[in-house]
Design an enzyme around this catalytic site. Structure first.
Site, PDB file in Angstrom:
ATOM      1  N   CYS A   1       0.841  -1.203   0.000  1.00 41.91           N
ATOM      2  CA  CYS A   1       0.000   0.000   0.000  1.00 41.91           C
ATOM      3  C   CYS A   1       0.874   1.250   0.000  1.00 41.91           C
ATOM      4  O   CYS A   1       2.053   1.203   0.372  1.00 41.91           O
ATOM      5  CB  CYS A   1      -0.929   0.016   1.214  1.00 41.91           C
ATOM      6  SG  CYS A   1      -0.070   0.177   2.794  1.00 41.91           S
TER       7      CYS A   1
ATOM      8  N   CYS B   1       2.181   2.279   3.460  1.00 43.57           N
ATOM      9  CA  CYS B   1       3.326   1.472   3.910  1.00 43.57           C
ATOM     10  C   CYS B   1       4.614   1.949   3.238  1.00 43.57           C
ATOM     11  O   CYS B   1       5.685   1.931   3.847  1.00 43.57           O
ATOM     12  CB  CYS B   1       3.089   0.004   3.586  1.00 43.57           C
ATOM     13  SG  CYS B   1       1.554  -0.635   4.275  1.00 43.57           S
TER      14      CYS B   1
ATOM     15  N   ASP C   1       4.729  24.672 -33.885  1.00 43.04           N
ATOM     16  CA  ASP C   1       5.770  25.087 -34.826  1.00 43.04           C
ATOM     17  C   ASP C   1       5.390  24.479 -36.183  1.00 43.04           C
ATOM     18  O   ASP C   1       4.798  23.398 -36.233  1.00 43.04           O
ATOM     19  CB  ASP C   1       7.120  24.555 -34.349  1.00 43.04           C
ATOM     20  CG  ASP C   1       8.206  24.738 -35.397  1.00 43.04           C
ATOM     21  OD1 ASP C   1       8.350  25.865 -35.886  1.00 43.04           O
ATOM     22  OD2 ASP C   1       8.881  23.748 -35.729  1.00 43.04           O
TER      23      ASP C   1
END
Length: 711
Positions: free
Chosen positions: A19, A22, A398
């Protein structure tokens, strides 16, 4: 000595994260190690960067609470997947004891010793690692989700809710396993890139061929690539012709033709021919290595929404604990409620308030989207750019090399006098241009090759370049002239029909040349920088996506710019611009329309790319400048990737908002059940686990977003 230690940087791969919370705790633990001055965990890429001298053993000790395995980044090998039964043996055993506990409960009664013992064993086996971390956190007054779960389960046991305490432990373990699986699946989109390049290559040294590890190959080595083999290193073709599938690097759907002088990239597939390739980059510097590195770094960059969630979660957890305490204490003290009932409700509030779903809601979406983009030839260099790209209102382009191919091509050839065959006369013109170094000569020769004209056969004599005017020379004994109007004006044979036609083509933004003999002009050629086949469709797709402003920026003169702009359908054209003028133009668009993307080649457009909300480089695979200067790089020089990137970014923004709403909404609904006293530990854990699974599954939907291809 201290300065040397602080300067030492080591990068490791981490296995075992379950997780995001953690991962944050692991990072804090590593920072506290002796000899470590700083540490940063990249949860998305499962990597750890350590500034200092800590050993792998010490780092693994810092991650012992989650049984993390640490591997050096270079040469790290994925360990074989554990068998399901071994990996989840404790979970399966706990489920077995819970089943026996419920059997005993119905067979011998609710307070029977066999059922209580069965549930207690299930709690201990399934929640051992949870409790170990929870108790340590409690001693340090660190209140993460494991601390909350530990308090809730112990509380359930104290008030005699053994069955619900056991089920809470098991459901929490299942939730963590599924969250870990979901993040691993998101990470695999990048891991799969790591696996596409071979680990060995056939190298010829001193006339001998041998299979060598890519780590031992040096720049300048000669690599032999047979048909059907993957190319192991970046290099330049020295000998051979083939078509190479470059989709893993550039996202191109069609194979690219390769001949001597062409660049090839590690991880691409040689489809049909035999190639000899000179290695130009070491293994760690190849295009695929740079892409993987930049994508993993991008996954670590916190998007604005993720920063908000992290900040919110910091205050959210203590607030939930305060609410749980009030729920447990106030009704018995002031409303005559039963202590057992309301302590139970307070414990349920702790469970439903776990911030797991909220914490994972954003990173799973960011990691998945950036990984999917990379696999489709778009490199997005951070979560912040992903979110910015999803919010843009205008796009500035461009012209040369972005909307156009950047190389001139013959667009018109007309024989207006002399009764000559077009093919015959064009062959003589091409034979003369074959002696020239002028940029337009390549356009003439390309046209001749396209039509299989034998322009190398005629004998060219007395070739002369007339400065500022053009070329002349004898081709098979006949004087041929090619150049601008002034080359023929001296002869006095340039009448109005020629000048009118020339002016007509020039108004279309084309460069016009005349060709003839010593008797005067016979034919007229026009050349222009060709618009990319995809550009018109891309402009249309941007309009379909709701981009209100598309602007073309160019240093070309107005006539050329207007002609190209009309063909493309852009909403505005700005011509005769220097690089600093492009910068000003981008700022003007931003001021009028809001967030603006600038698309350029990453070199002379650098100031404008930097000023835009998002700088997007037409970065051909391996173009270092594009990768370094832009926020987003279109890896195959393929403008068609732009609508895909914007669409993916917008979907990511939607999913992040949905995830935050799901995470908080489900918890709020569950918390409201406290008012009538209906909240149970079962409902609490299902609300928490349901929210977690919902946001991870929703985030993984981004793996399915693909480029829309023309049929």
């Amino acid at each position: 000595m201290e300065a040397e230690q602080s300067a030492e940087k080591n990068v490791y791969r981490v296995q075992g994260f379950t997780c995001a919370g953690c991962a944050g705790k692991f990072e804090r633990n590593v920072k506290e190690l002796d000899g470590v001055t700083d540490a940063k965990v990249n949860f998305g890429a499962a990597k750890l960067t350590v500034m200092g001298t800590a050993s792998i053993k010490e780092i693994e000790k810092a991650g012992a609470f989650e049984h993390l395995k640490i591997l050096p980044e270079k040469g790290a090998v994925e360990t074989p997947a554990e068998p399901f039964i071994k990996k989840h043996g404790a979970l399966l055993a706990s489920i077995g004891f819970i089943a026996f506990g419920y059997y005993s409960l119905f067979a011998y009664g609710e307070e029977s010793l066999p059922s209580i013992l069965a549930f207690l064993v299930a709690i201990i086996i399934g929640g051992y690692s949870l409790f170990l971390t929870g108790f340590k956190n409690l001693m340090r007054l660190e209140f993460d989700m494991r601390t909350l779960m530990t308090i809730a389960v112990i509380g359930a046991a104290i008030i005699g809710e053994w069955s619900e305490g056991a089920v809470v432990v098991i459901l929490f373990a299942i939730s963590e396993a599924l969250e870990s699986y979901s993040m691993d699946r998101a990470r695999r989109s990048i891991r799969s890139l790591m696996e596409i390049a071979p680990k060995t290559a056939l190298i010829r040294r001193n006339g001998l061929e041998s299979l060598i590890s890519v780590d031992d190959i040096e720049v300048g080595d000669l690599m032999i690539v047979k048909p059907g083999q993957k190319i192991a290193m970046d290099g330049r073709v020295i000998k051979g012709f083939s078509s190479v599938n470059q989709a893993p690097i550039t996202g191109e759907s069609m194979p690219a033709e390769k001949s001597p002088g062409a660049d090839v990239f590690a991880g691409t597939l040689n489809e049909e021919g035999f190639l000899e390739v000179e290695v130009t980059k070491l293994a760690e510097d190849t295009a695929i290595s740079k892409i993987i590195h930049l994508v993993e770094e991008a996954q670590a960059e916190r998007a604005p929404s993720q920063a908000f969630v992290d900040k919110f979660a910091k205050y959210y957890t203590p607030a939930i604990m305060a609410v749980a305490l009030l729920v447990a204490v106030l009704p018995p003290l002031f409303l005559g409620g039963a202590w057992e009932t309301w302590i139970y409700q307070g414990l349920a509030v702790l469970v439903v308030g776990c911030p797991c779903a909220l914490v994972i809601s954003t990173p799973v979406s960011i990691v998945t989207a950036i990984g999917n983009a990379a696999r489709n030839g778009v490199l997005i260099k951070g979560g912040i750019y992903l979110e910015e790209l999803g919010s843009i209102k205008a796009v500035a382009f461009d012209k040369t090399g972005t909307l156009t191919k950047g190389t001139p091509a013959v667009t018109d050839f007309e024989v207006l006098a002399g009764g000559r065959s077009e093919d015959e006369f064009f062959t003589k013109i091409a034979a003369l241009e074959n002696k020239s170094q002028h940029p337009l000569a390549s356009a003439v020769l390309k046209k001749a090759r396209d039509y299989n004209l034998p322009f190398e056969s005629p004998v060219v004599e007395d070739f002369t370049s007339v400065t500022g005017k053009g070329l002349k020379g004898k081709v098979d004994g006949e004087w041929i002239y090619v150049g601008n109007a002034s080359l023929f004006e001296e002869s006095g044979k340039l009448d109005s029909k020629w000048t009118e036609r020339m002016h007509s083509l020039q108004r279309e933004g084309k460069t016009v040349m005349l060709a003839g003999t010593d008797k005067g002009p016979l034919a007229l050629l026009a050349a222009a920088d060709e618009v990319r086949e995809s550009s018109i469709r891309v402009i249309d797709q941007l309009k379909e996506l709701g981009i209100s402003k598309t602007v073309m920026l160019t240093g070309d003169h107005a006539a050329t710019a207007e002609a190209v702009g009309r063909q493309l359908g852009v909403s505005d054209i700005k011509a005769d611009l220097l690089p600093e003028d492009k910068l000003t133009a981008v700022k003007d668009v931003q001021q009028s329309y809001g967030k603006t993307a600038m698309v350029g080649d990453g070199v002379n457009d650098a100031p404008a790319l930097a000023a835009a909300s998002v700088g997007i480089a037409m970065g051909g695979a391996g173009t270092d400048t594009a990768l370094e200067t832009a926020d987003v790089a279109l890896m195959g020089d393929d403008l068609k990737k732009l609508p895909f990137a914007i669409d993916l970014s917008r979907r990511t923004l939607v999913i992040i908002k949905q995830n935050i709403a799901f995470a908080l909404g489900l918890k709020l609904i569950a918390l409201l059940l406290v008012i009538p006293g209906w909240l149970t530990l079962w409902i609490a854990i299902f609300a928490d686990m349901g929210a977690t699974l919902l946001v991870t599954a929703n985030g993984l939907r981004l793996l399915r977003v693909k480029e829309k291809r023309d049929r």
